[in-house]
Design an enzyme around this catalytic site. Structure first.
Site, PDB file in Angstrom:
ATOM      1  N   TYR A  61       0.875  -1.199   0.134  1.00  0.00           N
ATOM      2  CA  TYR A  61      -0.201  -0.011  -0.244  1.00  0.00           C
ATOM      3  C   TYR A  61       0.920   1.127   0.014  1.00  0.00           C
ATOM      4  O   TYR A  61       1.495   1.453   0.976  1.00  0.00           O
ATOM      5  CB  TYR A  61      -0.786   0.034   1.251  1.00  0.00           C
ATOM      6  N   HIS A 130       0.234 -11.941   0.876  1.00  0.00           N
ATOM      7  CA  HIS A 130      -1.069 -10.775   0.330  1.00  0.00           C
ATOM      8  C   HIS A 130      -1.582 -11.777  -0.948  1.00  0.00           C
ATOM      9  O   HIS A 130      -2.643 -11.635  -0.968  1.00  0.00           O
ATOM     10  CB  HIS A 130      -0.207  -9.703  -0.205  1.00  0.00           C
TER      11      HIS A 130
END
Length: 332
Positions: A61, A130
């Protein structure tokens, strides 16, 4: 004042106790346009004050910016929180739209060290892969993650967007505490095979986007409500005719929410919370008032007939949850 109960993720090694509602921090740094670090830090602090102490971030992110932001926000409050972050998706700093997935053991160790430094912490409570790397056996990736547990750098392991067989193989390598995947009133495919697998193995479910990337809140009535740089403008469910069709989903939620004296967001979150004590949604927001609204969802009681009625009333959702490239990386 709202009192946030706790829930336990995973049945192994005592599990991981977290607030029943978490806070997804992604949008504070990436994907949704408007960014205000001071406001985001204040939002995290408000969440902690309310008892929402399960914070979720990732090294992708920003990239990296969100972990730095979260680290700044928790610098003097580490002992109050359960901190989750993720590794495995690499982005080119010169062009963040270019991505690759990496599950090699040496990368696992390097990524963890970098996250610890950015977050300014000595350990990570819940460390997720992830996205599954199709080119690396899951046993090798999770084996490296297990070494981080042995070293005291990570306390619990998680996966994100993994298929049932992958979950089983990973869990046989080292106990998996939680799986993160999208789950909401407009994304229910997890119920077919993934959720039964998790419950068989004693693994918790952490739904991201429990408000359908904000769509289920009812606040987005036109594509023009989104910032020009907001990635949702190209998400299939927000695109073209799909947007108009999916407004029918929001209208049903709003109607039932009004009957319950709640907001659409609260009803949508209460529905996810009602799916089991092993389910811990992590709605994201950048504003303290939205944290307050979302937190109040824990006090909205929905019985079995309410849950069934809400689910049955939902119109068919138009569009996939990601574009073709994104869908190719889930359920692996």
């Amino acid at each position: 004042m709202t009192t946030i109960p706790t829930r336990t993720l995973g049945r192994h090694d005592g599990g991981l106790d977290v607030s029943a509602l978490g806070l997804g921090c992604m949008g504070m740094s990436d994907f949704y346009g408007d960014r205000d670090d001071a406001r985001s830090i204040a939002t995290i602090h408000r969440a902690l004050d309310l008892g929402v102490f399960f914070l979720d971030t990732s090294d992708m992110y920003g990239p990296h910016k969100n972990e730095i932001l979260v680290g700044e926000a928790i610098a003097d409050r580490r002992d109050e929180i359960v901190l989750a972050t993720k590794f495995g998706v690499s982005r080119d700093p010169s062009d963040p739209t270019k991505r690759s997935v990496n599950g090699r053991p040496e990368y696992v160790h390097a990524a963890c060290e970098a996250s610890l430094k950015r977050l300014g912490v000595d350990y990570i409570d819940l460390y997720y892969q992830h996205r599954v790397d199709p080119n690396v056996p899951i046993e090798e990736t999770v084996g490296a993650m297990a070494e981080l547990v042995s070293a005291g750098k990570v306390r619990h392991l998680g996966l994100s967007e993994a298929a049932p067989d992958t979950i089983r193989r990973a869990h046989a390598t080292h106990p998996i505490t939680a799986l993160q995947t999208e789950y909401s009133l407009w994304s229910r495919d997890v119920e077919d095979e993934i959720l039964p697998t998790l419950r068989e193995l004693g693994i918790g479910l952490v739904p991201y986007s429990p408000l359908g990337r904000g769509f289920l809140s009812g606040a987005i009535r036109s594509i023009e409500d989104l910032d020009p740089g907001d990635y949702r403008r190209v998400n299939p469910r927000f695109a073209g005719e799909n947007f108009a069709k999916n407004l029918a989903v929001v209208d049903v939620i709003r109607e039932i929410a009004e009957e319950k004296g709640a907001t659409p967001s609260q009803l949508a979150l209460a529905w996810v919370l009602g799916q089991g004590d092993d389910v811990v949604p992590i709605p994201g927001t950048t504003r303290a008032e939205r944290v307050e609204e979302n937190a109040a969802a824990v006090e909205l009681t929905l019985d079995a007939s309410d849950l069934e009625r809400i689910a049955a009333a939902m119109p068919t959702v138009a569009g996939d949850r990601y574009d073709a490239g994104g869908m190719a990386g889930v359920n692996l």
